[in-house]
Design a protein around this motif. Structure first.
Motif, PDB file in Angstrom:
ATOM      1  N   ILE A   1      16.440 -41.959  53.680  1.00  0.00           N
ATOM      2  CA  ILE A   1      17.450 -43.016  53.755  1.00  0.00           C
ATOM      3  C   ILE A   1      17.939 -43.240  52.331  1.00  0.00           C
TER       4      ILE A   1
ATOM      5  N   ILE B   1      19.123 -39.807  62.205  1.00  0.00           N
ATOM      6  CA  ILE B   1      20.426 -39.794  61.536  1.00  0.00           C
ATOM      7  C   ILE B   1      21.332 -40.868  62.119  1.00  0.00           C
TER       8      ILE B   1
ATOM      9  N   VAL C   1      20.340 -44.267  60.687  1.00  0.00           N
ATOM     10  CA  VAL C   1      20.743 -44.434  59.273  1.00  0.00           C
ATOM     11  C   VAL C   1      22.247 -44.712  59.190  1.00  0.00           C
TER      12      VAL C   1
ATOM     13  N   HIS D   1      21.975 -40.348  54.842  1.00  0.00           N
ATOM     14  CA  HIS D   1      20.716 -39.650  55.102  1.00  0.00           C
ATOM     15  C   HIS D   1      20.661 -38.373  54.291  1.00  0.00           C
TER      16      HIS D   1
END
Length: 141
Positions: free
Chosen positions: A104, A130, A133, A140
């Motif tokens: 992250i 993903i 994030v 990411h």
């Protein structure tokens, strides 16, 4: 931004599980760790295996510890298996270089933590990480 907040971690976990449900994946667990590898958020869906949180944690812990997505670590492990077995032993089993965790990052590329998932295939786990994030407005890696 200097640190991953609890609100961001919860957004990541919640959005990851939402993405999993929309895709029709099996019950998942999602774990978000801060830049030091400490737990920020963990969620396990109903009927997810009892191992899911531990596996998701191991994937995220490996990613944050090595500064790379777990997919990359899995590839590296194939080239240097003895080193990665040693890492797992040193980490007391918490280190899992398997696809399903991403770093992250903030908008400047600073690593804030990692998110790992477990319950589907490695590709499914990675995809929901993903999605989480991105839903939190972060990047990411």
């Amino acid at each position: 931004m200097t640190a991953l907040t609890l609100a961001q971690a919860n957004t990541i976990a919640g959005a990851a599980l939402e993405a999993s449900q929309k895709a029709g994946y099996k019950p998942m667990a999602v774990v978000v760790l801060d830049a030091s590898g400490h737990l920020k958020s963990a969620q396990r869906e109903d009927e997810a295996s009892m191992f899911r949180v531990d596996i998701a944690t191991g994937k995220a812990w490996a990613a944050i510890g090595m500064g790379a997505a777990s997919r990359v670590l899995g590839q590296r492990a194939k080239d240097n298996p003895n080193f990665f077995v040693s890492l797992a032993a040193t980490a007391q089993g918490r280190f899992l270089p398997q696809t399903g965790a991403v770093l992250i990052k903030d908008s400047q590329g600073k690593v804030l933590g990692a998110v790992g998932a477990s319950g589907g295939t490695g590709d499914e786990d990675e995809a929901i990480c993903i999605a989480g994030v991105v839903a939190a407005g972060l990047q990411h890696g």
